[in-house]
Structure formats: structure tokens, C-alpha cells
Design a protein around this motif. Sequence first.
Motif, PDB file in Angstrom:
ATOM      1  N   ALA A  24       1.021  -1.163  -0.031  1.00  0.00           N
ATOM      2  CA  ALA A  24      -0.056  -0.099   0.071  1.00  0.00           C
ATOM      3  C   ALA A  24       1.031   1.562  -0.194  1.00  0.00           C
ATOM      4  O   ALA A  24       1.770   1.164   0.821  1.00  0.00           O
ATOM      5  N   ARG A  25       0.679   1.921  -0.618  1.00  0.00           N
ATOM      6  CA  ARG A  25       1.073   3.920  -0.729  1.00  0.00           C
ATOM      7  C   ARG A  25       0.926   4.372   0.952  1.00  0.00           C
ATOM      8  O   ARG A  25      -0.473   4.641   0.722  1.00  0.00           O
ATOM      9  N   LYS A  48       8.357   8.549  11.505  1.00  0.00           N
ATOM     10  CA  LYS A  48       7.973   7.246  11.540  1.00  0.00           C
ATOM     11  C   LYS A  48       6.787   6.418  11.451  1.00  0.00           C
ATOM     12  O   LYS A  48       6.049   6.789  12.187  1.00  0.00           O
ATOM     13  N   VAL A  49       6.553   4.975  11.182  1.00  0.00           N
ATOM     14  CA  VAL A  49       5.319   4.466  11.470  1.00  0.00           C
ATOM     15  C   VAL A  49       5.656   2.875  11.857  1.00  0.00           C
ATOM     16  O   VAL A  49       6.230   2.529  12.149  1.00  0.00           O
ATOM     17  N   LYS A  50       4.509   2.418  12.211  1.00  0.00           N
ATOM     18  CA  LYS A  50       4.534   1.325  13.718  1.00  0.00           C
ATOM     19  C   LYS A  50       3.686   0.612  13.282  1.00  0.00           C
ATOM     20  O   LYS A  50       2.559   1.351  13.488  1.00  0.00           O
ATOM     21  N   SER A  51       3.924  -0.874  12.824  1.00  0.00           N
ATOM     22  CA  SER A  51       2.730  -2.024  12.574  1.00  0.00           C
ATOM     23  C   SER A  51       2.216  -2.455  13.494  1.00  0.00           C
ATOM     24  O   SER A  51       0.373  -2.659  13.472  1.00  0.00           O
ATOM     25  N   ASN A  86       6.335  10.303   0.894  1.00  0.00           N
ATOM     26  CA  ASN A  86       5.788   8.820  -0.009  1.00  0.00           C
ATOM     27  C   ASN A  86       5.779   7.826   0.078  1.00  0.00           C
ATOM     28  O   ASN A  86       7.540   7.561  -0.881  1.00  0.00           O
ATOM     29  N   SER A  87       5.642   6.926   0.568  1.00  0.00           N
ATOM     30  CA  SER A  87       6.560   5.675   0.443  1.00  0.00           C
ATOM     31  C   SER A  87       5.852   4.845   0.519  1.00  0.00           C
ATOM     32  O   SER A  87       4.021   4.511   0.907  1.00  0.00           O
ATOM     33  N   GLU A  88       6.251   3.184  -0.357  1.00  0.00           N
ATOM     34  CA  GLU A  88       5.391   2.200   0.057  1.00  0.00           C
ATOM     35  C   GLU A  88       5.415   1.047   0.998  1.00  0.00           C
ATOM     36  O   GLU A  88       6.542   1.289   1.807  1.00  0.00           O
ATOM     37  N   LEU A  89       4.788   0.414   1.882  1.00  0.00           N
ATOM     38  CA  LEU A  89       4.580  -0.080   3.024  1.00  0.00           C
ATOM     39  C   LEU A  89       4.013  -1.232   3.209  1.00  0.00           C
ATOM     40  O   LEU A  89       3.361  -1.525   1.764  1.00  0.00           O
ATOM     41  N   GLU A  90       4.426  -2.298   3.637  1.00  0.00           N
ATOM     42  CA  GLU A  90       3.578  -3.947   3.707  1.00  0.00           C
ATOM     43  C   GLU A  90       2.082  -3.648   3.843  1.00  0.00           C
ATOM     44  O   GLU A  90       1.540  -2.917   4.809  1.00  0.00           O
ATOM     45  N   GLN A 136      -4.481  -2.011   2.956  1.00  0.00           N
ATOM     46  CA  GLN A 136      -4.930  -3.183   1.757  1.00  0.00           C
ATOM     47  C   GLN A 136      -3.932  -2.769   0.596  1.00  0.00           C
ATOM     48  O   GLN A 136      -3.524  -1.435  -0.067  1.00  0.00           O
ATOM     49  N   ALA A 137      -3.471  -3.665   0.118  1.00  0.00           N
ATOM     50  CA  ALA A 137      -2.808  -3.940  -0.949  1.00  0.00           C
ATOM     51  C   ALA A 137      -2.490  -3.018  -2.501  1.00  0.00           C
ATOM     52  O   ALA A 137      -4.451  -2.858  -2.796  1.00  0.00           O
TER      53      ALA A 137
END
Length: 259
Positions: A24-25, A48-51, A86-90, A136-137
Motif C-alpha cells: 500500500a502507498r 516514522k510508522v509502527k505496525s 511518500n512511501s510504500e509499506l507492507e 490493503q494492497a
Amino acid sequence: MLIVAMAVTMFYSCDDDSDAEGKARVKVSMTDAPGDYKNVFIDVQDVKVKSNISADEEGWVSLSGVEPRIYDLLELTGGVTQLLANSELETGTLGQIRVILGPDNTLVLNDGSEVPLSTPSAQQSGLKLQVNQELQAGMEYEYLLDFDVDQSIVRSGNSGGYILKPVIRLVNLESTGTIEGEVQPSLSQSVVKAANANHNITAYAATDGKFSLNGVPPGTYQVTVTPAIASGLEVKVINNVQVSSGASVDLDVIFLNEL
């Protein structure tokens, strides 16, 4: 607010490349609610982000594409935003987000004097904002950090200096609306505020009089336009402004009368 009021905004759209990779972007932008200063410079070093939403300090990941630099928050008013990442994450749960500050934060008062904006180490490490959004993808999510300058800058009683204690509003733009319009005459930057029992959203009108209040939750608002005292113009109040999700309310040109 580092959250200057922090507003988190989410946009959903198809992204074929992200979908193919199962990712997901995520975009993170920043905007500002006004404060009575000439400039407010903040030193943004990282996002930063955290899952997950656990209390420990493990699991924080820096978003790609963040350019460490100093931003003037008072340039981000009237609907102007600044893209930070502007990044892609799992795919999976995006639990929290935080903006990391450096030490070079300064405040320029209305008389032109520049003073250090003290930033305690706890603030430099970033204010944790709860998101708890399932990514979501093939989807795109944009988070808007609405930094409230007025509430984020505190006068120190002992030293007479100023301390930065970020306050941020987190808003899902997909489920919110926008109030826009134009204030005339635009003799000085007017403050435009939309308020009801639950929300208070503020922005400066630009030098041409145009303004945009973003991330306004659905509901009925009173919109107040307050010009600078030196302008000699009256405050204007507009009642019963109805805001719906995903819609923009255009108040057209708001004319201010002389006192």
C-alpha cells in the motif's frame, strides 16, 4: 501543534504497481492552524510508522523519501499543505505515526526578534499519533498532520523563553469535507474559524483573501471571519454551514463591513 493540530487524512485509490507487489502507498503531509507570530520554524528530521499500537519502543520504521529540512509552519495556512513522505509499506495494520524533530526550532515574534524554540527531548523524539488503520494492497492512504501553532507554543514562566509542545489533529479526509471561500477586502490576513460543539478548525486567509478549511468532520458549523484589528473591519459570522463527507462547501466571497 506537532501535531500543529494533527490531522490525519486518508485517500483511497487504485495503484497498480503497489497492488502487484502486495503493498500500500502511504503519504504524510503537514498543514497548520494559525498563531500570532511572524514565523514558526520547525526542524523536521524524520517520519516514522509502527505496525502495532503496543507501548514499547520497538518496531518503528522510517518512511522513505523524507527530506530533513526546516519548515515555516506559518506558510502552511489557508489550505496549503507540505508533503513530508511518500512511501510504500507492507500490508497490515498501521498502528501509529510520529514526526521526529531536530534541535533547530526557532520563533520569530511580530516585532521581528528571533528567539530559540526550546524542544524537550521527549518532543524531539516525536508525538505518537494513533492511527490503527488496516492497509490493503493497491490502496493509497494520505495522512495530514494539522499542526496547531497557538496551542503548541508555550511561554516559559521561569526563563521568559518559549517551548515547543506539539499538538496535532488527526483527520480522515475521506470521511470529512472542506469549507472554502474568499474574504474581501483582503486588507490583512483574516482568521477563519469553523466551530461547533465538538470541533474547532482554523486557518488564515491568503493575501488574496482565499481560504480553505480542510478535514472538517460532517456536521453543522458556525464560521467566523476575524480580520486584524488594524484593518478597521467588522467580524463576520455565518451560521448553519452544513458539511458532508467528501464534499466541499463554497461560501463564495465574504464581504467585511467597516467598523
